[in-house]
Design a protein around this motif. Structure first.
Motif, PDB file in Angstrom:
ATOM      1  N   SER A  32      50.712  16.475  33.559  1.00  0.00           N
ATOM      2  CA  SER A  32      49.519  16.202  34.331  1.00  0.00           C
ATOM      3  C   SER A  32      48.474  17.419  34.214  1.00  0.00           C
ATOM      4  O   SER A  32      47.149  17.274  34.224  1.00  0.00           O
ATOM      5  N   SER A  66      36.047  14.625  30.053  1.00  0.00           N
ATOM      6  CA  SER A  66      36.350  13.697  31.033  1.00  0.00           C
ATOM      7  C   SER A  66      36.722  12.163  30.361  1.00  0.00           C
ATOM      8  O   SER A  66      36.063  11.877  29.365  1.00  0.00           O
ATOM      9  N   LEU A  67      37.513  11.760  31.128  1.00  0.00           N
ATOM     10  CA  LEU A  67      37.800  10.385  30.361  1.00  0.00           C
ATOM     11  C   LEU A  67      36.716   9.442  30.723  1.00  0.00           C
ATOM     12  O   LEU A  67      36.791   8.378  30.159  1.00  0.00           O
ATOM     13  N   GLN A  68      35.808   9.611  31.317  1.00  0.00           N
ATOM     14  CA  GLN A  68      34.510   8.749  31.948  1.00  0.00           C
ATOM     15  C   GLN A  68      33.561   9.048  30.725  1.00  0.00           C
ATOM     16  O   GLN A  68      32.367   8.413  30.888  1.00  0.00           O
ATOM     17  N   GLY A  75      43.592  14.945  38.584  1.00  0.00           N
ATOM     18  CA  GLY A  75      42.703  15.090  39.708  1.00  0.00           C
ATOM     19  C   GLY A  75      43.442  15.246  41.079  1.00  0.00           C
ATOM     20  O   GLY A  75      44.707  15.592  40.925  1.00  0.00           O
ATOM     21  N   GLN A  76      42.767  15.071  41.986  1.00  0.00           N
ATOM     22  CA  GLN A  76      43.328  15.535  43.438  1.00  0.00           C
ATOM     23  C   GLN A  76      44.578  14.714  43.854  1.00  0.00           C
ATOM     24  O   GLN A  76      45.570  15.324  44.437  1.00  0.00           O
ATOM     25  N   GLY A  92      38.379   7.360  27.767  1.00  0.00           N
ATOM     26  CA  GLY A  92      39.640   6.785  28.469  1.00  0.00           C
ATOM     27  C   GLY A  92      40.058   5.445  27.896  1.00  0.00           C
ATOM     28  O   GLY A  92      41.229   5.387  27.434  1.00  0.00           O
ATOM     29  N   HIS A 117      46.104  11.656  39.741  1.00  0.00           N
ATOM     30  CA  HIS A 117      45.263  10.991  38.742  1.00  0.00           C
ATOM     31  C   HIS A 117      44.876  11.747  37.516  1.00  0.00           C
ATOM     32  O   HIS A 117      44.184  12.782  37.650  1.00  0.00           O
ATOM     33  N   THR A 128      42.341  12.720  35.014  1.00  0.00           N
ATOM     34  CA  THR A 128      40.862  12.563  34.748  1.00  0.00           C
ATOM     35  C   THR A 128      40.060  13.269  33.649  1.00  0.00           C
ATOM     36  O   THR A 128      39.000  13.041  33.393  1.00  0.00           O
ATOM     37  N   THR A 129      40.845  14.104  32.847  1.00  0.00           N
ATOM     38  CA  THR A 129      40.478  14.895  31.657  1.00  0.00           C
ATOM     39  C   THR A 129      41.635  14.616  30.600  1.00  0.00           C
ATOM     40  O   THR A 129      42.611  14.102  30.965  1.00  0.00           O
ATOM     41  N   HIS A 153      39.283  19.771  28.071  1.00  0.00           N
ATOM     42  CA  HIS A 153      39.100  19.089  29.521  1.00  0.00           C
ATOM     43  C   HIS A 153      37.965  18.189  29.461  1.00  0.00           C
ATOM     44  O   HIS A 153      37.243  18.063  30.237  1.00  0.00           O
ATOM     45  N   THR A 160      34.204   4.426  27.076  1.00  0.00           N
ATOM     46  CA  THR A 160      34.639   5.675  27.564  1.00  0.00           C
ATOM     47  C   THR A 160      35.755   6.286  26.720  1.00  0.00           C
ATOM     48  O   THR A 160      36.628   5.463  26.142  1.00  0.00           O
TER      49      THR A 160
END
Length: 109
Positions: free
Chosen positions: A5, A38-40, A11-12, A86, A15, A17-18, A36, A84
């Motif tokens: 992770s 972003s998966l988005q 993420g918080q 991701g 999850h 996120t990167t 780092h 994306t």
């Protein structure tokens, strides 16, 4: 937080996120690396960032050809620039891509 992770950017709520992205370009000594990303982020946005990092751009040439650049993943051209990172990576924790120079020939009538 697990080591995986932490490596891929949790993420918080744990999850991911990167993702660690590496883009190779044949004429460059070193790859473009974003540990780092972003998966988005879209393929198109990453493509532009990689082109900027390698100081290349799409250009029309005096001979009527156009120089363009495509991203490849596992030997497959990424054609959907809205996809994306991701979606491209799936369950991979690192994304290795290649930026390939393409010469598009035109014709004179």
């Amino acid at each position: 937080m697990s080591a995986i992770s932490a490596a891929v950017g949790a993420g918080q709520f744990g999850h991911v996120t990167t993702i660690n992205v590496q883009v190779r370009f044949p004429s460059a000594k070193e790859p473009f690396v974003d540990p780092h990303a972003s998966l988005q982020e879209t393929v198109g946005a990453l493509r532009q960032r990689a082109m900027d990092a390698f100081n290349v751009k799409e250009t029309p040439n005096p001979d009527g050809t156009t120089t363009s650049y495509d991203l490849f993943h596992d030997g497959v051209k990424l054609t959907d620039l809205t996809q994306t990172l991701g979606a491209v990576a799936g369950d991979q924790h690192k994304l290795k891509l290649a930026l390939v120079k393409v010469i598009i020939q035109g014709w004179v009538m």
